[in-house]
Enzyme design. Structure first.
Site, short mmCIF file in Angstrom:
data_model
loop_
_atom_site.label_atom_id
_atom_site.label_comp_id
_atom_site.label_asym_id
_atom_site.label_seq_id
_atom_site.Cartn_x
_atom_site.Cartn_y
_atom_site.Cartn_z
N ALA A 35 -19.79 14.13 -34.20
CA ALA A 35 -18.98 14.38 -35.40
C ALA A 35 -18.33 15.75 -35.34
O ALA A 35 -17.16 15.92 -35.73
CB ALA A 35 -19.85 14.26 -36.66
N ASP A 38 -15.51 15.65 -32.87
CA ASP A 38 -14.37 14.94 -33.46
C ASP A 38 -13.60 15.83 -34.43
O ASP A 38 -12.36 15.78 -34.49
CB ASP A 38 -14.84 13.67 -34.17
CG ASP A 38 -15.37 12.63 -33.20
OD1 ASP A 38 -16.08 11.72 -33.66
OD2 ASP A 38 -15.06 12.73 -32.00
N SER A 83 -7.90 9.18 6.78
CA SER A 83 -9.07 8.33 6.65
C SER A 83 -10.11 8.74 7.69
O SER A 83 -9.80 9.45 8.65
CB SER A 83 -8.68 6.86 6.83
OG SER A 83 -8.00 6.69 8.06
N LYS A 118 -20.94 7.74 0.50
CA LYS A 118 -19.56 7.24 0.59
C LYS A 118 -19.32 6.27 -0.57
O LYS A 118 -19.69 5.10 -0.50
CB LYS A 118 -19.31 6.56 1.92
CG LYS A 118 -17.86 6.13 2.11
CD LYS A 118 -17.66 5.46 3.46
CE LYS A 118 -16.19 5.09 3.63
NZ LYS A 118 -15.74 4.13 2.60
N GLU A 176 -13.07 10.78 -5.41
CA GLU A 176 -13.14 9.32 -5.41
C GLU A 176 -13.34 8.84 -6.84
O GLU A 176 -14.32 9.20 -7.50
CB GLU A 176 -14.31 8.86 -4.54
CG GLU A 176 -14.30 7.40 -4.19
CD GLU A 176 -13.47 7.08 -2.95
OE1 GLU A 176 -13.37 5.90 -2.60
OE2 GLU A 176 -12.91 8.02 -2.34
N CYS A 411 -0.20 -23.24 23.40
CA CYS A 411 -0.04 -22.52 22.14
C CYS A 411 0.10 -23.51 20.99
O CYS A 411 0.92 -24.45 21.08
CB CYS A 411 1.19 -21.62 22.21
SG CYS A 411 1.61 -20.82 20.64
N CYS A 435 8.23 -18.09 21.33
CA CYS A 435 7.19 -18.54 20.39
C CYS A 435 7.54 -18.03 19.00
O CYS A 435 7.63 -16.82 18.77
CB CYS A 435 5.83 -18.01 20.83
SG CYS A 435 4.50 -18.39 19.68
#
Length: 673
Positions: A35, A38, A83, A118, A176, A411, A435
């Site tokens: 409260a 707020d 990465s 991780k 993250e 193939c 192909c």
């Protein structure tokens, strides 16, 4: 109250609320009842509404923007967000650490690691200028991400202003974003009650919540963040220890995982791995492994990066979630280079929150080794928690009518012969661009963002162009006309004009992107960049020998052989010539006149230790510009060793071999003469 008094009242409220936020969201130690919080928040809102001239972007009231964005704008990272390479076994971890030690100037040393869980979330980069959050972005492709500033501000534990009086001029903080397990379950339960869409797993929930065009939706989701590192940093001296940098981030006001630990050597890392593996299910958030980083920043800088991953860090992935199901059929897919890959069709099964109905069988060596038959009951694992694979067969469940998997002789797409070289695990279709499967994959690669970047040329349109016989070779793309394109299903004149415009725009490129677009086997982005740095045009690259190519960084004997073979094929040269005739071009590098009288011209030079006036990459660039060849190791062929402070084993070896030693002062005189 005058303006000065109003401004002081606003600043007092902002500081009070920041303090409350920090204790509540970061320390989990509430200072006041809800409260009271707020009331303070409401008072600040009223002041800012009444006196908007004092509203600032770092105000706690600005965590949620009221206006949804139309799109995410690109944001370039000051320092690339690379990465990590993955290891899955103890032997792979030992090999990783051994490689790191061997590349250090002082190889006989016990490495200290910073170990962290991780998190299975979404990586973000937050930029603070003068201590104030100015923008945030997703990882993206490592160099450029998507602007999610408004959404990041909805995460209460993200400080809008750093909690220090003397912040860096600029700092990038990496973290993250995730959703705690309990919050994820509660969110899905509410969604089910309301008949709304649920998320398959916490990672998808975090990514989907953060990438909302309307940040108010992000604010309604239980997002949290742990920070794990620093990118670019200006006008601020950072500690020479990753663990100490994490402590600094805590002082700045960020949440850092309490499970971070210090470990020494392989055994210390493995102890941490086992500790986190045992604790995994008790953690309030999802993790899919642990991360090891060499703690010394100077050693990190010494090791540097390979391609798109650091040499000083890796992720040790946990065993992935496994489930049992039945293999009902095997299909064969044909890739860009003709590789014929077996794919298992499965009775659908949920693995780690994802329904899996297909899984890779890798190649026929793996099928033979695992003794996989059609009709078998198999164990499925999401390798790296991403790509489903068939791990093993439960032999006691094999039915009497189980059938062996046979390598097709022809193939499945074009009918050409399928061959398998004696030294290769992969079988290949020899059809080449005849192909359709190979042509389609080749076109998709050619048009991709990191290659020629032909916007609007997606897989559906490529299928149409190839299946209807409109395009037979890559160069045919640049001879498409408006009427042909506009008459295709789902195209129309506007889409056709947009594609023709994109094709025209793609003609202006760079040599490395063009080389990457050609799809030479074993040549990725990094390899294409290396080739472009040493050969300015196709003609000079065509003349390169295997031996010459192998002297380049990141080009081994297999890659060198594929390069020479590619440029020896007449049909490849015809396609390249046609592409160039149709207008593909790139800036020609200016010819630099090298003074052949300078002492480094034509010499092999090795750098060791730390130079006080420049970094190693800058020194290397200066030497290359002077016509020197820079090597990473000392041998009898080394002409000079440039020795900075704290020079190690390379200096000892150079002395033993009688290699000329150059101190930093002398080096500077030579490069500047």
């Amino acid at each position: 109250m005058n303006d000065q008094g109003i401004k002081e009242s606003i600043e007092t409220l902002k500081e009070q609320i920041r303090k409350y936020d920090y204790h509540y969201y970061v320390l989990d130690e509430p200072l006041v009842p809800d409260a009271e919080y707020d009331r303070c928040f409401k008072a600040l809102q009223q002041y800012e509404e009444q006196y908007p001239q004092f509203l600032s972007p770092d105000s706690p009231t600005q965590r949620v923007s009221g206006t949804p964005s139309d799109a995410f704008m690109p944001v370039a990272h000051k320092q690339a967000m690379l990465s990590l390479s993955n290891v899955f076994t103890t032997d792979e971890l030992k090999a990783f650490i051994k490689r790191a030690i061997e590349k250090l100037d002082e190889p006989n040393q016990q490495l200290v690691f910073a170990c962290e869980p991780k998190l299975d979330g979404l990586a973000v980069n937050m930029t603070y200028e003068g201590g104030i959050l100015t923008h945030a972005a997703t990882r993206g492709d490592g160099a450029v991400g998507e602007n999610i500033t408004a959404n990041i501000k909805t995460i209460a534990s993200v400080p809008l202003r750093l909690r220090v009086s003397n912040p860096p001029k600029l700092i990038e903080v990496r973290g993250e974003v995730y959703i705690p397990k309990a919050d994820f379950e509660a969110y899905n339960a509410r969604a089910r009650e309301l008949g709304e869409k649920t998320f398959a797993n916490p990672r998808n929930a975090a990514a989907g919540s953060l990438r909302q065009l309307n940040p108010e939706i992000s604010a309604s989701r239980p997002l949290a963040i742990y920070c794990y590192g620093i990118g670019a940093c200006e006008d601020y001296k950072l500690p020479n220890s990753h663990l100490e940098q994490l402590n600094l981030l805590k002082e700045f006001g960020f949440r850092v995982s309490p499970e971070t630990r210090r470990a020494v050597g392989v055994e210390g890392c493995l102890d941490y791995y086992q500790y986190m593996l045992a604790k995994r299910n008790q953690l309030p958030f999802e993790i899919d492994g642990v991360v090891y980083k060499i703690d010394s920043i100077s050693l990190q800088q010494q090791l540097g990066y390979v391609s798109r991953a650091p040499r000083f860090a890796c992720a040790h992935k946990f065993p992935a979630t496994e489930e049992m199901t039945r293999l009902i059929a095997v299909d064969f897919q044909v890739g860009r280079t003709g590789a014929v890959t077996p794919v298992a069709r499965l009775e659908p099964v949920s693995v780690g929150g994802v329904t899996v109905s297909n899984a890779t069988l890798h190649n026929f060596d793996e099928i033979t080794r695992k003794d996989i038959h059609i009709g078998d009951t198999v164990i499925i694992r999401r390798a790296g928690d991403v790509i489903p694979e068939v791990v093993s067969v439960i032999l006691e469940k094999r039915p009497a009518n189980a059938r062996k998997i046979e390598l097709p002789k022809n193939c499945p797409v074009c009918g050409s012969e399928v061959v398998r070289e004696a030294d290769e695990a992969i079988a290949r279709c020899v059809g080449g661009l005849y192909c359709k499967a190979q042509l389609k994959r080749m076109m998709w690669h050619f048009a991709s963002r990191k290659a020629m970047y032909i916007e609007g040329l997606g897989s559906v349109l490529i299928d149409q162009l190839v299946d209807e016989g409109i395009v037979h070779h890559l160069a045919d793309l640049y001879e498409l006309d408006l009427q042909t394109l506009a008459n295709l299903p789902r195209m129309g004149e506007k889409s056709a004009k947009n594609l023709l415009s994109a094709l025209e725009k793609s003609k202006k490129t760079t040599f490395n992107r063009f080389l990457y677009a050609l799809g030479i086997r074993e040549i990725g982005e990094a390899g294409a960049r290396v080739l472009a740095e040493h050969y300015c045009d196709v003609e000079s690259l065509k003349a390169a020998t295997i031996e010459e190519l192998m002297t380049l960084n990141d080009i081994g004997p297999v890659a060198a052989s594929h390069i020479v073979h590619f440029f020896a094929q007449a049909h490849n040269l015809e396609v390249i010539d046609r592409l160039l005739e149709l207008g593909i071009h790139w800036p020609k590098p200016e010819k630099i006149q090298v003074n052949q009288q300078n002492p480094f011209f034509g010499k092999t030079v090795v750098l060791t230790g730390t130079l006080s006036t420049m970094g190693r990459e800058e020194a290397k660039a200066k030497l290359l510009a002077l016509g020197a060849k820079v090597s990473g190791s000392v041998s009898s062929k080394t002409d000079y060793l440039v020795a900075g402070s704290e020079a190690g084993s390379k200096l000892v070896k150079a002395t033993e071999l009688g290699v000329a030693i150059i101190e930093e002062d002398e080096f500077l005189k030579w490069v500047n003469s």
